[in-house]
Scaffold this motif. Structure first.
Motif, mmCIF file in Angstrom:
data_model
loop_
_atom_site.group_PDB
_atom_site.id
_atom_site.type_symbol
_atom_site.label_atom_id
_atom_site.label_comp_id
_atom_site.label_asym_id
_atom_site.label_seq_id
_atom_site.Cartn_x
_atom_site.Cartn_y
_atom_site.Cartn_z
ATOM 1 N N LEU A 136 0.824 -1.209 0.000
ATOM 2 C CA LEU A 136 0.000 0.000 0.000
ATOM 3 C C LEU A 136 0.859 1.260 0.000
ATOM 4 C CD1 LEU A 136 -2.768 -1.061 2.549
ATOM 5 C CD2 LEU A 136 -3.002 -0.838 0.074
ATOM 6 N N ILE A 137 1.911 1.248 0.810
ATOM 7 C CA ILE A 137 2.781 2.419 0.899
ATOM 8 C C ILE A 137 3.547 2.636 -0.401
ATOM 9 C CG2 ILE A 137 4.855 3.331 2.022
ATOM 10 C CD1 ILE A 137 3.822 2.215 4.643
ATOM 11 N N LEU A 138 4.083 1.567 -0.980
ATOM 12 C CA LEU A 138 4.816 1.686 -2.248
ATOM 13 C C LEU A 138 3.902 2.188 -3.366
ATOM 14 C CD1 LEU A 138 7.128 -1.472 -2.348
ATOM 15 C CD2 LEU A 138 7.832 0.917 -2.181
ATOM 16 N N SER A 139 2.673 1.684 -3.415
ATOM 17 C CA SER A 139 1.714 2.133 -4.428
ATOM 18 C C SER A 139 1.446 3.623 -4.277
ATOM 19 C CB SER A 139 0.403 1.343 -4.310
ATOM 20 O OG SER A 139 0.622 -0.030 -4.508
ATOM 21 N N ASP A 140 1.258 4.043 -3.038
ATOM 22 C CA ASP A 140 1.006 5.453 -2.740
ATOM 23 C C ASP A 140 2.191 6.318 -3.161
ATOM 24 O OD1 ASP A 140 0.813 7.974 -1.266
ATOM 25 O OD2 ASP A 140 -0.852 7.037 -0.215
ATOM 26 N N LEU A 141 3.393 5.890 -2.792
ATOM 27 C CA LEU A 141 4.598 6.662 -3.115
ATOM 28 C C LEU A 141 4.845 6.730 -4.619
ATOM 29 C CD1 LEU A 141 7.090 5.439 -0.351
ATOM 30 C CD2 LEU A 141 6.027 7.697 -0.535
ATOM 31 N N LEU A 142 4.598 5.622 -5.316
ATOM 32 C CA LEU A 142 4.833 5.602 -6.757
ATOM 33 C C LEU A 142 3.848 6.509 -7.481
ATOM 34 C CD1 LEU A 142 6.748 4.305 -8.795
ATOM 35 C CD2 LEU A 142 5.045 2.516 -9.170
ATOM 36 N N ILE A 143 2.586 6.466 -7.071
ATOM 37 C CA ILE A 143 1.582 7.348 -7.678
ATOM 38 C C ILE A 143 1.926 8.814 -7.386
ATOM 39 C CG2 ILE A 143 -0.839 8.067 -7.541
ATOM 40 C CD1 ILE A 143 -1.550 5.111 -7.168
ATOM 41 N N SER A 144 2.424 9.086 -6.171
ATOM 42 C CA SER A 144 2.833 10.454 -5.814
ATOM 43 C C SER A 144 4.049 10.888 -6.626
ATOM 44 C CB SER A 144 3.156 10.537 -4.321
ATOM 45 O OG SER A 144 2.024 10.213 -3.535
ATOM 46 N N PHE A 145 4.997 9.964 -6.833
ATOM 47 C CA PHE A 145 6.193 10.292 -7.619
ATOM 48 C C PHE A 145 5.823 10.582 -9.069
ATOM 49 C CE2 PHE A 145 9.718 8.900 -10.390
ATOM 50 C CZ PHE A 145 10.685 9.814 -9.977
ATOM 51 N N PHE A 146 4.891 9.803 -9.616
ATOM 52 C CA PHE A 146 4.485 10.049 -10.998
ATOM 53 C C PHE A 146 3.653 11.315 -11.123
ATOM 54 C CE2 PHE A 146 5.867 5.737 -12.089
ATOM 55 C CZ PHE A 146 6.413 5.979 -13.340
ATOM 56 N N ILE A 324 -2.630 0.595 -13.731
ATOM 57 C CA ILE A 324 -2.540 -0.814 -13.330
ATOM 58 C C ILE A 324 -1.093 -1.301 -13.366
ATOM 59 C CG2 ILE A 324 -3.176 -3.182 -13.999
ATOM 60 C CD1 ILE A 324 -5.847 -1.992 -15.005
ATOM 61 N N SER A 325 -0.323 -0.822 -14.345
ATOM 62 C CA SER A 325 1.091 -1.205 -14.442
ATOM 63 C C SER A 325 1.869 -0.734 -13.223
ATOM 64 C CB SER A 325 1.715 -0.619 -15.717
ATOM 65 O OG SER A 325 1.093 -1.144 -16.868
ATOM 66 N N MET A 326 1.551 0.471 -12.730
ATOM 67 C CA MET A 326 2.219 0.985 -11.531
ATOM 68 C C MET A 326 1.902 0.106 -10.321
ATOM 69 S SD MET A 326 2.251 5.139 -11.486
ATOM 70 C CE MET A 326 0.495 5.376 -11.556
ATOM 71 N N ILE A 327 0.630 -0.264 -10.184
ATOM 72 C CA ILE A 327 0.215 -1.115 -9.071
ATOM 73 C C ILE A 327 0.901 -2.486 -9.160
ATOM 74 C CG2 ILE A 327 -1.741 -2.184 -7.903
ATOM 75 C CD1 ILE A 327 -1.724 0.879 -7.781
ATOM 76 N N PHE A 328 0.959 -3.029 -10.375
ATOM 77 C CA PHE A 328 1.598 -4.333 -10.579
ATOM 78 C C PHE A 328 3.093 -4.265 -10.249
ATOM 79 C CE2 PHE A 328 3.932 -7.331 -13.300
ATOM 80 C CZ PHE A 328 3.356 -8.531 -12.891
ATOM 81 N N LEU A 329 3.746 -3.158 -10.602
ATOM 82 C CA LEU A 329 5.164 -2.977 -10.296
ATOM 83 C C LEU A 329 5.395 -2.996 -8.789
ATOM 84 C CD1 LEU A 329 8.082 -2.340 -11.162
ATOM 85 C CD2 LEU A 329 7.458 0.089 -11.211
ATOM 86 N N CYS A 330 4.522 -2.317 -8.052
ATOM 87 C CA CYS A 330 4.636 -2.313 -6.587
ATOM 88 C C CYS A 330 4.447 -3.714 -6.019
ATOM 89 C CB CYS A 330 3.599 -1.360 -5.986
ATOM 90 S SG CYS A 330 3.891 0.376 -6.369
ATOM 91 N N LEU A 331 3.483 -4.444 -6.559
ATOM 92 C CA LEU A 331 3.234 -5.810 -6.104
ATOM 93 C C LEU A 331 4.453 -6.687 -6.370
ATOM 94 C CD1 LEU A 331 1.235 -7.866 -4.946
ATOM 95 C CD2 LEU A 331 0.390 -8.249 -7.279
ATOM 96 N N LEU A 332 5.054 -6.507 -7.526
ATOM 97 C CA LEU A 332 6.249 -7.278 -7.874
ATOM 98 C C LEU A 332 7.399 -6.964 -6.925
ATOM 99 C CD1 LEU A 332 7.576 -9.238 -9.903
ATOM 100 C CD2 LEU A 332 8.213 -7.235 -11.280
#
Length: 341
Positions: A136-146, A324-332
């Motif tokens: 959850l945190i990585l997804s949040d940070l990645l969306i914020s970074f983008f 969805i690709s961003m979310i998948f990257l975080c999951l990976l």
């Protein structure tokens, strides 16, 4: 050095795509991501070099990392929170006005939580719970970074000057409360007039339908304003059926090509909106298969943060595969971190 090469690859790939189509979301985000990633990498390498020079250099690095960066981060977060109060004061209370505060509070919670999580590791928390929180945190940070990448791309797109002869200028509508255009819409019309003066043979297309809470169509109010500015009526084309930016482009395209009398070449088209809306307008123009570039009218500083956040959310919804690709990257990343070394 590997990170420098990786960042450079993103920039090169993005530039190749943008040279073919400057309105490519993938190309623009690739250049923006690579540029920001490269800047952060070079900054990190510079700090390492400074720290290795002397004790004084190490002290400077410690001051930057543990004092300057946190103060800047805190300042930006507080700015977003305070901006919501200014929005409420000037524009009235609304759900969208709270977006700025939500982003500021989100940053204040998520960034420290991320550093705390990677510090304690999964030893003190059950692995499944740790992985879920990390995801959850990585997804949040990645969306914020983008979001930062989006801001860079939006700025970059508008920095390219438009010097060609213009045949049609589309003015994108925005909400009205009376037959008089509000300041936001007036700025779009004034920007269109600025380009009309430079291209006296061009025509202006006012584009915007009538919402449920609007007394007249946006196009009607815009035409009324243009007439008051001595723009000849025969130079104004009216599109008053659209309710979205995509429809603005689609319906305006139909009107323009019905009016265009030259069979030998296509008309050169420009659209006018506010600076925060130019990029999304250009992407919707591409979706409508309308070859048109955008120009942005200035927007009050207090209004920009909320408007830009709203635009970014709309783009994430438009480009669902990217999201969805961003979310998948975080999951990976979480799965890889959970694997035993």
């Amino acid at each position: 050095m590997e990170f420098v090469i990786l960042a450079s690859c993103f920039i090169i790939i993005g530039m190749v795509v943008l040279l073919r189509e400057r309105r490519s979301f993938f190309g623009g985000m690739s250049v923006a991501f690579g540029s920001i990633f490269l800047t952060l990498t070079l900054l990190s390498l510079l700090l390492v070099q400074i720290g290795e020079v002397s004790n004084k250099g190490s002290f400077i690095v410690l001051m930057i990392v543990y004092l300057l960066f946190p103060v800047l981060f805190l300042g930006v977060s507080i700015f977003f929170i305070v901006n919501t109060h200014i929005m409420n004061t000037k524009e009235g209370r609304s759900v969208t006005a709270k977006l700025s505060a939500l982003l500021g509070l989100n940053l204040l919670i998520v960034v420290p939580a991320f550093f705390y999580l990677i510090t304690i590791g999964s030893g003190e928390i059950h692995l499944v719970l740790f992985s879920a929180i990390l995801f959850l945190i990585l997804s949040d940070l990645l969306i914020s970074f983008f979001f930062i990448c989006y801001l860079f791309y939006s700025w970059m797109y508008q920095m390219i000057p438009i010097k060609k002869q213009i045949d049609y200028i589309i003015v994108l509508g925005s909400g009205i409360k009376s037959e008089e255009v509000p300041p936001l819409l007036k700025s779009r019309l004034d920007k269109a007039i600025e380009y009309y003066v430079k291209n006296s043979s061009s025509k202006i297309v006012v584009s915007g339908g009538q919402g449920a809470d609007e007394p007249v169509s946006e196009a009607f109010a815009m035409k009324k304003y243009l007439l008051s500015q001595q723009i000849p009526e025969e130079k104004i084309l009216v599109e008053d059926a659209s309710t979205t930016t995509y429809e603005n482009m689609k319906f305006s395209k139909k009107i323009i090509f019905e009016d265009w009398k030259n069979d030998k070449e296509n008309p050169k088209i420009l659209f006018s909106t506010n600076n925060y809306h130019v990029l999304r307008g250009a992407l919707y123009a591409r979706k409508a298969q309308l070859k048109a570039e955008g120009v942005g009218a200035p927007t009050a500083l207090y209004f920009l943060p909320t408007a830009l956040i709203r635009e970014y959310i709309a783009l994430l919804m438009l480009y669902k595969k990217f999201t969805i690709s961003m979310i998948f990257l975080c999951l990976l990343m979480v799965i890889l971190s959970a694997l035993p070394i």
